[in-house]
Design a protein around this motif. Structure first.
Motif, PDB file in Angstrom:
ATOM      1  N   VAL A   1       0.870  -1.171   0.000  1.00 50.26           N
ATOM      2  CA  VAL A   1       0.000   0.000   0.000  1.00 50.26           C
ATOM      3  C   VAL A   1       0.905   1.218   0.000  1.00 50.26           C
ATOM      4  O   VAL A   1       1.830   1.306   0.804  1.00 50.26           O
ATOM      5  CB  VAL A   1      -0.937   0.007   1.235  1.00 50.26           C
ATOM      6  N   SER A   2       0.637   2.157  -0.914  1.00 49.94           N
ATOM      7  CA  SER A   2       1.484   3.352  -1.003  1.00 49.94           C
ATOM      8  C   SER A   2       0.627   4.588  -1.248  1.00 49.94           C
ATOM      9  O   SER A   2      -0.454   4.501  -1.843  1.00 49.94           O
ATOM     10  CB  SER A   2       2.520   3.179  -2.117  1.00 49.94           C
ATOM     11  N   PRO A   3       1.111   5.738  -0.792  1.00 50.07           N
ATOM     12  CA  PRO A   3       0.364   6.984  -1.001  1.00 50.07           C
ATOM     13  C   PRO A   3       0.430   7.418  -2.468  1.00 50.07           C
ATOM     14  O   PRO A   3       1.408   7.154  -3.169  1.00 50.07           O
ATOM     15  CB  PRO A   3       1.066   7.983  -0.100  1.00 50.07           C
TER      16      PRO A   3
ATOM     17  N   PRO B   1      -4.804  12.109  -6.222  1.00 53.09           N
ATOM     18  CA  PRO B   1      -5.151  13.148  -5.280  1.00 53.09           C
ATOM     19  C   PRO B   1      -4.431  12.928  -3.948  1.00 53.09           C
ATOM     20  O   PRO B   1      -4.352  11.793  -3.458  1.00 53.09           O
ATOM     21  CB  PRO B   1      -6.656  13.033  -5.120  1.00 53.09           C
ATOM     22  N   GLU B   2      -3.920  13.992  -3.433  1.00 52.69           N
ATOM     23  CA  GLU B   2      -3.144  13.940  -2.192  1.00 52.69           C
ATOM     24  C   GLU B   2      -3.985  13.365  -1.058  1.00 52.69           C
ATOM     25  O   GLU B   2      -5.173  13.637  -0.950  1.00 52.69           O
ATOM     26  CB  GLU B   2      -2.671  15.340  -1.818  1.00 52.69           C
ATOM     27  N   GLY B   3      -3.358  12.539  -0.224  1.00 48.49           N
ATOM     28  CA  GLY B   3      -4.055  11.930   0.899  1.00 48.49           C
ATOM     29  C   GLY B   3      -4.754  10.625   0.558  1.00 48.49           C
ATOM     30  O   GLY B   3      -5.424  10.054   1.408  1.00 48.49           O
ATOM     31  N   ASN B   4      -4.605  10.160  -0.670  1.00 43.15           N
ATOM     32  CA  ASN B   4      -5.213   8.901  -1.086  1.00 43.15           C
ATOM     33  C   ASN B   4      -4.126   7.844  -1.269  1.00 43.15           C
ATOM     34  O   ASN B   4      -2.946   8.162  -1.375  1.00 43.15           O
ATOM     35  CB  ASN B   4      -5.989   9.093  -2.381  1.00 43.15           C
ATOM     36  N   PHE B   5      -4.560   6.578  -1.323  1.00 46.79           N
ATOM     37  CA  PHE B   5      -3.635   5.450  -1.376  1.00 46.79           C
ATOM     38  C   PHE B   5      -3.999   4.500  -2.512  1.00 46.79           C
ATOM     39  O   PHE B   5      -5.141   4.453  -2.952  1.00 46.79           O
ATOM     40  CB  PHE B   5      -3.658   4.688  -0.048  1.00 46.79           C
ATOM     41  N   GLN B   6      -3.012   3.742  -2.946  1.00 48.55           N
ATOM     42  CA  GLN B   6      -3.200   2.686  -3.932  1.00 48.55           C
ATOM     43  C   GLN B   6      -2.593   1.405  -3.378  1.00 48.55           C
ATOM     44  O   GLN B   6      -1.865   1.445  -2.397  1.00 48.55           O
ATOM     45  CB  GLN B   6      -2.519   3.042  -5.249  1.00 48.55           C
TER      46      GLN B   6
ATOM     47  N   HIS C   1      -7.934   5.234  -2.893  1.00 47.60           N
ATOM     48  CA  HIS C   1      -8.654   4.902  -1.661  1.00 47.60           C
ATOM     49  C   HIS C   1      -8.359   5.997  -0.644  1.00 47.60           C
ATOM     50  O   HIS C   1      -7.233   6.480  -0.545  1.00 47.60           O
ATOM     51  CB  HIS C   1      -8.209   3.536  -1.132  1.00 47.60           C
ATOM     52  N   ARG C   2      -9.354   6.365   0.138  1.00 42.67           N
ATOM     53  CA  ARG C   2      -9.242   7.524   1.036  1.00 42.67           C
ATOM     54  C   ARG C   2      -8.359   7.303   2.253  1.00 42.67           C
ATOM     55  O   ARG C   2      -7.962   8.244   2.902  1.00 42.67           O
ATOM     56  CB  ARG C   2     -10.623   7.977   1.491  1.00 42.67           C
ATOM     57  N   SER C   3      -8.070   6.048   2.563  1.00 42.08           N
ATOM     58  CA  SER C   3      -7.191   5.769   3.705  1.00 42.08           C
ATOM     59  C   SER C   3      -6.357   4.534   3.412  1.00 42.08           C
ATOM     60  O   SER C   3      -6.698   3.727   2.544  1.00 42.08           O
ATOM     61  CB  SER C   3      -8.006   5.554   4.990  1.00 42.08           C
ATOM     62  N   GLU C   4      -5.276   4.397   4.164  1.00 41.94           N
ATOM     63  CA  GLU C   4      -4.412   3.225   4.015  1.00 41.94           C
ATOM     64  C   GLU C   4      -5.180   1.962   4.374  1.00 41.94           C
ATOM     65  O   GLU C   4      -5.052   0.928   3.714  1.00 41.94           O
ATOM     66  CB  GLU C   4      -3.180   3.395   4.895  1.00 41.94           C
ATOM     67  N   ALA C   5      -6.013   2.052   5.415  1.00 37.33           N
ATOM     68  CA  ALA C   5      -6.798   0.899   5.858  1.00 37.33           C
ATOM     69  C   ALA C   5      -7.802   0.469   4.783  1.00 37.33           C
ATOM     70  O   ALA C   5      -7.976  -0.729   4.533  1.00 37.33           O
ATOM     71  CB  ALA C   5      -7.520   1.216   7.157  1.00 37.33           C
ATOM     72  N   LYS C   6      -8.455   1.419   4.128  1.00 36.92           N
ATOM     73  CA  LYS C   6      -9.422   1.088   3.068  1.00 36.92           C
ATOM     74  C   LYS C   6      -8.701   0.452   1.882  1.00 36.92           C
ATOM     75  O   LYS C   6      -9.213  -0.490   1.271  1.00 36.92           O
ATOM     76  CB  LYS C   6     -10.180   2.335   2.612  1.00 36.92           C
ATOM     77  N   ALA C   7      -7.512   0.948   1.549  1.00 35.99           N
ATOM     78  CA  ALA C   7      -6.740   0.378   0.449  1.00 35.99           C
ATOM     79  C   ALA C   7      -6.349  -1.056   0.783  1.00 35.99           C
ATOM     80  O   ALA C   7      -6.464  -1.953  -0.060  1.00 35.99           O
ATOM     81  CB  ALA C   7      -5.501   1.225   0.175  1.00 35.99           C
TER      82      ALA C   7
END
Length: 68
Positions: free
Chosen positions: A13-15, A19-24, A41-47
């Motif tokens: 998982v990486s930022p 869009p800033e503050g989202n993760f892939q 994804h809006r958070s690291e946990a959601k990703a």
């Protein structure tokens, strides 16, 4: 993360820069890339949660590594 990724899979998982503050995420099997997220994804946990769902799909009998 509490969830354990089954061997031989790994999740990265990486930022995202935009869009800033989202993760892939990216899923690897034995070090080889098999699938990557196609949306932010809006958070690291959601990703991570989304990546675990993809791993579960890839592990099902008859799955072709997550590719369609």
């Amino acid at each position: 993360m509490a969830d354990e990724v089954p061997h031989p899979y790994s999740i990265e998982v990486s930022p995202l820069p935009k869009p800033e503050g989202n993760f892939q995420w990216a899923i690897r099997r034995s070090g080889k890339l098999i699938e990557r997220s196609d949306r932010p994804h809006r958070s690291e946990a959601k990703a991570f949660e989304s990546a675990m769902e993809a791993v579960e799909r890839a592990m099902k009998p008859g799955a072709d590594g997550g590719r369609r």
